[in-house]
Design an enzyme around this catalytic site. Structure first.
Site, short mmCIF file in Angstrom:
data_model
loop_
_atom_site.label_atom_id
_atom_site.label_comp_id
_atom_site.label_asym_id
_atom_site.label_seq_id
_atom_site.Cartn_x
_atom_site.Cartn_y
_atom_site.Cartn_z
N LYS A 13 171.76 -15.54 82.30
CA LYS A 13 172.60 -16.56 82.08
C LYS A 13 171.60 -17.83 81.96
O LYS A 13 172.00 -18.56 80.86
CB LYS A 13 173.81 -16.72 83.18
CG LYS A 13 174.74 -15.81 83.38
CD LYS A 13 176.04 -16.46 84.16
CE LYS A 13 175.52 -16.72 85.63
NZ LYS A 13 175.11 -15.81 86.51
N ARG A 88 183.47 -19.71 89.21
CA ARG A 88 183.10 -18.54 89.86
C ARG A 88 184.50 -18.20 90.89
O ARG A 88 184.23 -17.03 91.49
CB ARG A 88 181.95 -19.08 91.04
CG ARG A 88 180.54 -18.55 90.48
CD ARG A 88 179.67 -19.12 91.62
NE ARG A 88 178.37 -18.45 91.65
CZ ARG A 88 177.17 -18.93 91.41
NH1 ARG A 88 176.85 -19.65 90.29
NH2 ARG A 88 176.27 -18.11 91.51
N ARG A 127 161.99 -12.85 90.50
CA ARG A 127 162.03 -13.93 89.72
C ARG A 127 161.48 -14.97 90.36
O ARG A 127 161.34 -15.05 91.49
CB ARG A 127 163.52 -14.19 89.56
CG ARG A 127 163.86 -15.56 89.13
CD ARG A 127 165.41 -15.84 88.58
NE ARG A 127 166.35 -15.99 89.79
CZ ARG A 127 167.66 -16.21 89.83
NH1 ARG A 127 167.93 -16.02 88.42
NH2 ARG A 127 168.17 -16.36 90.66
N ARG A 160 162.84 -18.78 94.49
CA ARG A 160 163.97 -19.52 95.15
C ARG A 160 164.40 -18.91 96.47
O ARG A 160 163.96 -17.83 96.94
CB ARG A 160 165.37 -19.14 94.20
CG ARG A 160 165.61 -20.43 93.36
CD ARG A 160 166.63 -19.95 92.20
NE ARG A 160 167.69 -19.49 93.05
CZ ARG A 160 169.01 -19.19 92.31
NH1 ARG A 160 168.95 -19.54 91.07
NH2 ARG A 160 170.14 -18.68 92.83
N ARG A 171 175.08 -11.96 97.73
CA ARG A 171 175.63 -12.68 96.47
C ARG A 171 176.26 -11.76 95.58
O ARG A 171 177.23 -12.14 94.88
CB ARG A 171 174.08 -13.35 95.88
CG ARG A 171 173.47 -14.62 96.40
CD ARG A 171 172.44 -15.10 96.26
NE ARG A 171 172.16 -15.36 94.93
CZ ARG A 171 170.93 -15.38 94.09
NH1 ARG A 171 169.91 -14.91 94.85
NH2 ARG A 171 170.97 -15.79 93.00
#
Ligand code: AMP
Length: 220
Positions: A13, A88, A127, A160, A171
């Site tokens: 996203k 969300r 990532r 992160r 998550r």
């Protein structure tokens, strides 16, 4: 243009939102980025959110809606925006509707980027991102330079805190339980479209651009 990019963590996203933002000159509003900035700057919101984020849980709806309300009031939001990571929960979606009505702004187009869970986990553990400008990297598909300095701004490239396997699993569960049901909410409004997020970044972008062109033909 008022666009919601919908989808689980790690589907791309943020990457797609940045490209659309550049092309259409409207801001990307990422609640995750805003919260990370609040944590970094040790604001009141950051102090409340940091712990929750490191567990992969959701920050309370009232705090998120307050933050969004303030953001929509900024000058760069005048011609539209792209929402990334918000709403969300159903309460957030309803709060957003009320806010849009209050501001006399149109309905959103909602584009879902879809990627199977097993691909998401491997994407998220590899990532990386620039701690300064937020540029995305990936150890496998888009590796950062060896010195870990961002190619755009020279900032430090980091991982992160919540991109570890345990938090990612949580998550994804939170997404399935609390966010995925929003699909019905937007589908029933009739402006919800899904693109295949397994494709290459520029192919996904092309699919999104085509859908947006198609939509603007319908309303003109
Ligand atoms: P993201 O960068 O979108 O993956 O978000 C990182 C973390 O920030 C999430 O795991 C949540 O803890 C928090 N967060 C971001 N956006 C929201 C939101 N709209 N509602 C609640 N929590 C959020």
């Amino acid at each position: 243009m008022y666009l919601i990019l919908f989808g689980a963590p790690g589907v791309g996203k943020g990457t797609q939102a940045k490209l659309i933002s550049k092309k259409h000159k409207i801001p990307q509003i990422s609640t995750g980025d805003m919260l990370r900035a609040a944590v970094k700057n040790k604001t009141e919101l950051g102090k409340k959110a940091g712990e929750i984020m490191s567990r992969g849980e959701l920050v309370p709806d009232d705090l998120i809606l307050e933050m969004i309300k303030e953001r929509f009031g900024m000058d760069d939001c005048k011609n539209g925006f792209i929402l990334d990571g918000f709403p969300r929960t159903l309460a957030q979606a309803e709060g957003l509707d009320k806010l849009m009505q209050h501001l006399k702004l149109p309905e959103f187009n909602c584009i879902e980027i879809s990627v199977p869970d097993q691909d998401i986990i491997s994407r998220l553990v590899s990532r990386r991102l620039c701690s300064n400008c937020g540029t995305d990297y990936n150890l496998i598909t888009n590796p950062p330079p060896e010195d870990l300095k961002c190619i755009i701004c020279g900032g430090e490239i980091i991982q992160r805190k919540d991109d570890n396997e345990e938090t990612i699993t949580n998550r994804l569960k939170v997404y399935t339980d609390q966010t995925a049901p929003l699909k019905n909410y937007y589908q029933s409004k009739g402006n919800f479209i899904t693109v295949d997020g397994r494709k290459k970044i520029d192919e996904v972008q092309e699919d999104i651009n085509n859908l947006l062109k198609e939509h603007s033909k319908q309303i003109n």
